[in-house]
Design a protein around this motif. Structure first.
Motif, mmCIF file in Angstrom:
data_model
loop_
_atom_site.group_PDB
_atom_site.id
_atom_site.type_symbol
_atom_site.label_atom_id
_atom_site.label_comp_id
_atom_site.label_asym_id
_atom_site.label_seq_id
_atom_site.Cartn_x
_atom_site.Cartn_y
_atom_site.Cartn_z
ATOM 1 N N LEU A 29 36.232 39.646 30.275
ATOM 2 C CA LEU A 29 36.225 39.991 31.689
ATOM 3 C C LEU A 29 36.156 41.506 31.865
ATOM 4 N N SER B 130 32.688 42.895 31.493
ATOM 5 C CA SER B 130 31.787 42.718 32.637
ATOM 6 C C SER B 130 32.227 43.551 33.844
ATOM 7 N N TYR B 131 33.505 43.906 33.929
ATOM 8 C CA TYR B 131 34.013 44.672 35.075
ATOM 9 C C TYR B 131 33.972 46.175 34.870
ATOM 10 N N GLU C 113 32.237 48.971 34.060
ATOM 11 C CA GLU C 113 31.467 50.019 34.741
ATOM 12 C C GLU C 113 31.701 50.009 36.245
ATOM 13 N N GLN C 114 31.731 48.808 36.838
ATOM 14 C CA GLN C 114 31.920 48.719 38.274
ATOM 15 C C GLN C 114 33.280 49.277 38.691
ATOM 16 N N LEU C 115 34.319 48.928 37.940
ATOM 17 C CA LEU C 115 35.657 49.404 38.298
ATOM 18 C C LEU C 115 35.769 50.911 38.097
ATOM 19 N N CYS C 116 35.174 51.430 37.032
ATOM 20 C CA CYS C 116 35.177 52.884 36.823
ATOM 21 C C CYS C 116 34.422 53.566 37.951
ATOM 22 N N GLN D 6 45.313 50.385 37.079
ATOM 23 C CA GLN D 6 44.813 49.518 38.154
ATOM 24 C C GLN D 6 43.879 48.456 37.595
ATOM 25 N N THR E 295 44.045 44.369 38.000
ATOM 26 C CA THR E 295 42.868 43.665 38.510
ATOM 27 C C THR E 295 42.474 42.527 37.572
ATOM 28 N N TRP F 188 44.948 39.631 37.733
ATOM 29 C CA TRP F 188 44.821 38.842 38.957
ATOM 30 C C TRP F 188 43.551 37.994 38.928
ATOM 31 N N ASP F 189 42.433 38.611 38.550
ATOM 32 C CA ASP F 189 41.165 37.882 38.602
ATOM 33 C C ASP F 189 41.073 36.786 37.540
ATOM 34 N N PRO G 112 37.579 29.582 41.441
ATOM 35 C CA PRO G 112 36.297 29.698 42.118
ATOM 36 C C PRO G 112 35.218 28.970 41.318
#
Lengths: 233, 237
Positions: free
Chosen positions: A126, A129-130, A132-135, A143, A147, A150-151, A231
């Motif tokens: 996870l 995949s997260y 680059e977007q989170l940075c 943080q 994240t 939680w996800d 989901p």
């Protein structure tokens, strides 16, 4: 061996009538192992996430160590905790040897590595995949850790259940640090060991059936929870 | 007041002994939509990541030199080729970025409603982001970036996986953000898209800037052989 069917019937009767002795043992087992899994989860889940996110020297070694600790035998942990909390040990002042607290401590040590190692595996993919977007959004590592937790909460439910399964089913540590004292530290697994050796098969069998039901039930609940609310897609 | 211009000074990137970005010096100024154009493997995505600060250069310097450069980190956003959706609702995906930027709940709600309306996602606000179509997910990624009201928006091949309808929607949103004052820096290998969107073109060839020119000049008469070959659809190694 003609008394096995009879023992089985008695076992069923003990379960159906909610025999007080049986219920007490089951309740104590759940109390000890649920306490252990709550504490181990509070330590193991953030630890697994942190190892997935932070880059530090010795990270690889930490992962190898954690995976190795998953296989620690319960009796060895029982022995270690025994030495720690016995009168002469460094934690002897606590006076918790042969109490449920000592059993909770031992089961915690047993399953924290399991929860940490498995959650690291779940969260590593996870995080990839997260990352680059989170940075890009300006998230700090701390943080990102929360994240991810939680996800991935549905996947992590299974991890926690695996830890609970290991804790509730182990016998070695519980019998060494708990002492199998009636009405105090006697749990399902230690009772099964004792009653089987005494030849009291019906109580042992009844507890065996309950143990299996608890294990299957808890995992079914986890599957139901994640299946109903995860989901789709 | 802006964090722009962005100055790249002799920027190189080496990985495993290979030179992927080779001594790039470039100034990206406020205003025109900048399209980084080039064939696959030219280093477009890496250059964009260097500009955005997701990776650090092996040599050279990337620096924001506008009056607001001190807060550069929070005044830029990026949209990726494959949209990264958090496992939450559409609304929560947008709220996440706003919360990281420290906006209060009231500000968050107002901005979320505005960008949802502008990207046509208002009806999907409570859906899990993971169930959206590819085009809707990319619009959500744009909405998430838009809510941050960045000075600069980086887009890495944002329509590479989308059909023409969804591509059109993404391009319209990008144009509207540009109209609202955001600087656009976008990579593409799609010549038609570059012609539609670009005000200026940075043409990248094997990790080097072969050409940096106003779009009209670039498409009418490319100065470099590599760009001429690319525009003519010829292979050029």
């Amino acid at each position: 061996m003609t008394d096995i069917p009879a023992a089985f019937l008695t076992a069923l009767r003990l379960i159906v009538t909610l025999d007080p002795q049986l219920a007490g043992i089951v309740g104590r087992s759940l109390y000890v192992s649920l306490s252990a899994v709550v504490i181990a989860g509070a330590i193991g889940l953030p630890l697994g996430a942190a190892i997935a996110v932070y880059r530090f020297p010795g990270r690889r070694a930490a992962i190898v160590l954690l995976n190795g600790l998953m296989a620690l035998p319960a009796v060895f942990i029982g022995l270690t905790v025994y030495l720690l909390v016995s009168r002469a040990g460094p934690l002897g002042f606590l006076g918790i040897l042969f109490t449920p607290a000592a059993m909770i401590l031992a089961q915690c040590l047993l399953i924290t590595p399991i929860i940490a190692a498995l959650s690291h595996q779940v969260l590593r993919a996870l995080y990839e995949s997260y990352r680059e977007q989170l940075c890009s959004l300006g998230a700090r590592p701390r943080q990102i850790v929360w994240t991810l937790l939680w996800d991935a909460r549905f996947g992590l439910t299974t991890v926690v259940m695996a830890g609970f399964g290991r804790a509730v089913a182990e016998v070695g540590a519980a019998i060494i640090v708990g002492g199998n004292i009636d009405r105090v530290t006697r749990v399902m697994t230690t009772t099964i060991a004792l009653e089987t050796s005494k030849g009291n098969l019906s109580l042992a069998l009844a507890l065996g059936v309950v143990l299996v039901l608890v294990a299957v039930g808890v995992n079914a609940l986890a599957a139901l929870l994640s299946g109903a609310t995860a989901p789709r897609g | 007041m802006s964090i722009l211009p962005l100055m790249l000074d002799g920027v190189s990137l080496r990985r495993d002994g290979r030179v992927l970005i080779d001594d790039v010096s470039l100034t990206i100024a406020a205003g025109p939509k900048t399209v980084i154009l080039g064939p696959n493997g030219a280093g477009k995505s890496l250059l964009l990541r260097l500009c955005h600060g997701l990776i650090g250069p092996s040599a050279g310097r990337v620096r924001w030199s506008g009056p607001e450069a001190g807060s550069a980190r929070r005044r830029q956003a990026m949209v990726f080729q494959k949209p990264v959706m958090l496992r939450r609702s559409v609304r929560a995906n947008i709220a996440y970025g706003l919360r990281l930027h420290g906006h209060a709940a009231a500000v968050r709600a107002a901005r979320i409603d505005r960008v949802l309306a502008r990207t046509g996602l208002a009806a999907l606000a409570e859906r899990p982001a993971a169930v959206l179509s590819g085009g809707e997910q990319q619009r959500l990624a744009l909405a998430r970036a838009w809510a941050l009201e960045p000075d600069v928006l980086f887009l890495d091949e944002p329509t590479a996986n989308l059909d023409p309808g969804a591509t059109g929607a993404v391009e319209a949103i990008v144009a509207e953000m540009h109209g609202g004052g955001a600087k656009i820096v976008m990579t593409t290998h799609d010549l038609a898209q570059a012609r539609r969107l670009a005000d200026e073109v940075v043409f990248l060839q094997r990790g080097r800037v072969a050409e940096h020119a106003p779009a009209a000049d670039f498409f009418a008469a490319p100065a470099s052989e590599a760009a001429a070959a690319f525009l003519a659809g010829r292979l050029f190694w």
